[in-house]
Design an enzyme around this catalytic site. Sequence first.
Site, PDB file in Angstrom:
ATOM      1  N   LYS A 111       0.822  -1.220   0.000  1.00 28.57           N
ATOM      2  CA  LYS A 111       0.000   0.000   0.000  1.00 28.57           C
ATOM      3  C   LYS A 111       0.853   1.267   0.000  1.00 28.57           C
ATOM      4  O   LYS A 111       0.389   2.327  -0.392  1.00 28.57           O
ATOM      5  CB  LYS A 111      -0.974  -0.010   1.170  1.00 28.57           C
ATOM      6  CG  LYS A 111      -2.036  -1.100   0.996  1.00 28.57           C
ATOM      7  CD  LYS A 111      -3.183  -0.992   1.965  1.00 28.57           C
ATOM      8  CE  LYS A 111      -4.254  -2.006   1.580  1.00 28.57           C
ATOM      9  NZ  LYS A 111      -5.362  -2.078   2.515  1.00 28.57           N
ATOM     10  N   LYS A 192      -4.744  -9.138  -6.349  1.00 22.67           N
ATOM     11  CA  LYS A 192      -5.895  -9.489  -5.513  1.00 22.67           C
ATOM     12  C   LYS A 192      -7.059  -8.537  -5.814  1.00 22.67           C
ATOM     13  O   LYS A 192      -6.849  -7.343  -6.007  1.00 22.67           O
ATOM     14  CB  LYS A 192      -5.447  -9.335  -4.053  1.00 22.67           C
ATOM     15  CG  LYS A 192      -6.467  -9.610  -3.000  1.00 22.67           C
ATOM     16  CD  LYS A 192      -5.870  -9.332  -1.625  1.00 22.67           C
ATOM     17  CE  LYS A 192      -6.012  -7.884  -1.227  1.00 22.67           C
ATOM     18  NZ  LYS A 192      -7.145  -7.556  -0.379  1.00 22.67           N
ATOM     19  N   LYS A 195     -11.040  -3.507  -2.681  1.00 21.75           N
ATOM     20  CA  LYS A 195     -12.015  -2.405  -2.634  1.00 21.75           C
ATOM     21  C   LYS A 195     -11.417  -1.118  -3.155  1.00 21.75           C
ATOM     22  O   LYS A 195     -12.080  -0.324  -3.784  1.00 21.75           O
ATOM     23  CB  LYS A 195     -12.404  -2.086  -1.175  1.00 21.75           C
ATOM     24  CG  LYS A 195     -13.131  -3.106  -0.439  1.00 21.75           C
ATOM     25  CD  LYS A 195     -13.541  -2.471   0.901  1.00 21.75           C
ATOM     26  CE  LYS A 195     -13.341  -3.440   2.031  1.00 21.75           C
ATOM     27  NZ  LYS A 195     -12.027  -3.354   2.665  1.00 21.75           N
TER      28      LYS A 195
HETATM   29  N1  AQP Z   1      -9.558 -10.719  -2.925  1.00 22.75           N
HETATM   30  C1  AQP Z   1      -9.896 -11.288  -1.755  1.00 22.75           C
HETATM   31  N2  AQP Z   1     -10.181 -12.613  -1.711  1.00 22.75           N
HETATM   32  C2  AQP Z   1     -10.529 -13.205  -0.543  1.00 22.75           C
HETATM   33  N3  AQP Z   1     -10.632 -12.534   0.643  1.00 22.75           N
HETATM   34  C3  AQP Z   1     -10.368 -11.211   0.618  1.00 22.75           C
HETATM   35  N4  AQP Z   1     -10.368 -10.271   1.580  1.00 22.75           N
HETATM   36  C4  AQP Z   1     -10.019  -9.075   1.055  1.00 22.75           C
HETATM   37  N5  AQP Z   1      -9.786  -9.218  -0.259  1.00 22.75           N
HETATM   38  C5  AQP Z   1      -9.983 -10.528  -0.561  1.00 22.75           C
HETATM   39  C6  AQP Z   1     -10.724 -10.503   2.964  1.00 22.75           C
HETATM   40  O1  AQP Z   1     -11.825  -9.636   3.284  1.00 22.75           O
HETATM   41  C7  AQP Z   1     -11.700  -9.229   4.645  1.00 22.75           C
HETATM   42  C8  AQP Z   1     -11.875  -7.760   4.789  1.00 22.75           C
HETATM   43  O2  AQP Z   1     -10.752  -7.089   4.301  1.00 22.75           O
HETATM   44  P1  AQP Z   1     -10.370  -5.644   4.846  1.00 22.75           P
HETATM   45  O3  AQP Z   1     -11.492  -4.714   4.658  1.00 22.75           O
HETATM   46  O4  AQP Z   1      -9.835  -5.725   6.226  1.00 22.75           O
HETATM   47  O5  AQP Z   1      -9.203  -5.155   3.934  1.00 22.75           O
HETATM   48  P2  AQP Z   1      -8.277  -5.901   2.969  1.00 22.75           P
HETATM   49  O6  AQP Z   1      -7.878  -7.235   3.466  1.00 22.75           O
HETATM   50  O7  AQP Z   1      -7.132  -4.985   2.652  1.00 22.75           O
HETATM   51  O8  AQP Z   1      -9.278  -6.055   1.743  1.00 22.75           O
HETATM   52  P3  AQP Z   1      -9.527  -5.160   0.486  1.00 22.75           P
HETATM   53  O9  AQP Z   1     -10.851  -5.505  -0.074  1.00 22.75           O
HETATM   54  O10 AQP Z   1      -8.373  -5.300  -0.453  1.00 22.75           O
HETATM   55  O11 AQP Z   1      -9.598  -3.678   1.008  1.00 22.75           O
HETATM   56  P4  AQP Z   1      -8.644  -2.484   0.697  1.00 22.75           P
HETATM   57  O12 AQP Z   1      -8.699  -2.302  -0.773  1.00 22.75           O
HETATM   58  O13 AQP Z   1      -9.197  -1.346   1.461  1.00 22.75           O
HETATM   59  O14 AQP Z   1      -7.273  -2.873   1.151  1.00 22.75           O
HETATM   60  C9  AQP Z   1     -10.361  -9.759   5.155  1.00 22.75           C
HETATM   61  O15 AQP Z   1     -10.589 -10.958   5.891  1.00 22.75           O
HETATM   62  C10 AQP Z   1      -9.609 -10.052   3.903  1.00 22.75           C
HETATM   63  O16 AQP Z   1      -8.642 -11.073   4.068  1.00 22.75           O
END
Ligand code: AQP
Length: 358
Positions: A111, A192, A195
């Site tokens: 990030k 991956k 969001k």
């Molecule tokens: N691509 C993915 N496949 C499976 N699981 C996923 N998770 C995130 N992306 C995937 C799981 O969703 C949960 C919530 O995630 P988070 O909001 O804590 O942030 P993150 O892991 O950083 O997920 P994002 O969607 O990629 O958010 P941003 O873009 O804000 O960083 C976690 O259990 C995560 O493992």
Amino acid sequence: MMRVFSGIQPTGTLHVGNYSGALRQFVRLQHEAECVFCVVDLHALTLPHDPSRLAHDSRSVAALYLACGIDPERAVLFIQSHVPAHSELAWLLNCTAQTGELGRMTQYKDKGRGRQSVSVGLFDYPVLMAADILLYGTTHVPVGDDQRQHVELTRDLAERFNRRYGEVFVVPQAMIPPVGARIMALDNPAAKMSKSADSDAGRIALLDPPDRIRQKVMRAVTDSGTEVRYDPAEKPAVSSLLALFAALSDEPVEAIAARYRTAGYGAFKRALAEAAVERLAPIRERHDALMADPAGLDRILRRGAERAEALALPRLRAARDRLGLMPRPAATAERLAAAQSGEAAPSAAAQGAAARRT
Ligand code: AQP
């Protein structure tokens, strides 16, 4: 008894990766364990964000937990910043964590890549996550694969604290689903699904309308060849789509692969798009109904915060005691509780004046 904790950041609209790696597990686990689920809004401050959207996005994530099937009578559901014990324990754990181990976190590196400078919050966020988990005596943390390293760090911090100061924390373990723990971006199978990624074409949001879902799935990148096979090493794009299909239809990945093995990518994607539309349409409807009643939603979250705080405070107190901090005077504790609920707490001087009048 198994105690489960997990959280989701309000950093944008949740997508099917979040559903596959996290939410789907949460809904099942609430019938098997004591569950505490959180909208981790403090984590959303670690990268530049829009303050005018944060409260709305936090409510929306809470509504999505409920719309996906979380029952607030069974599981505790709340907003992280409504329980100040999270930030207080994070500070206590900051003094146990080492800069070297935080610098090795891959999410921090990913990030922060391409930015000249990042916030201390982004560097420190795994410690806040450790506090989130450890406050509740958590035994299991259901997460997607990207959070594995943070749960490992949480275990290290719990063990180190317990060794130095005495047993306070339960050492938790990650629960990562064998299939669907890392759904890849539809437009780039090497990344991956996320969001906050710039490209909306890479993710299916849980709130996308049916036509948009169909369009995104049909444009998804596939691998060379024509065979639909679950083989993450040789066929990463198709394997990720198969895992997504399995999460959205509750069918084993092998059964889906067998059905579409020779059908061609087009027919496979059309079926996946319909499975996504079928699973997501009722979730979107329930979410929209919950968002149309913000007072009702806020009541659920307020009750959740009260239950969470009652679970969290004894362990926070134990950590403070073990560290040798002076016990907090009762009046301070009351003022903190009043400030947290938004009520004006009487100042010590006003309390004294009231006492003299009576
Ligand atoms: N691509 C993915 N496949 C499976 N699981 C996923 N998770 C995130 N992306 C995937 C799981 O969703 C949960 C919530 O995630 P988070 O909001 O804590 O942030 P993150 O892991 O950083 O997920 P994002 O969607 O990629 O958010 P941003 O873009 O804000 O960083 C976690 O259990 C995560 O493992």
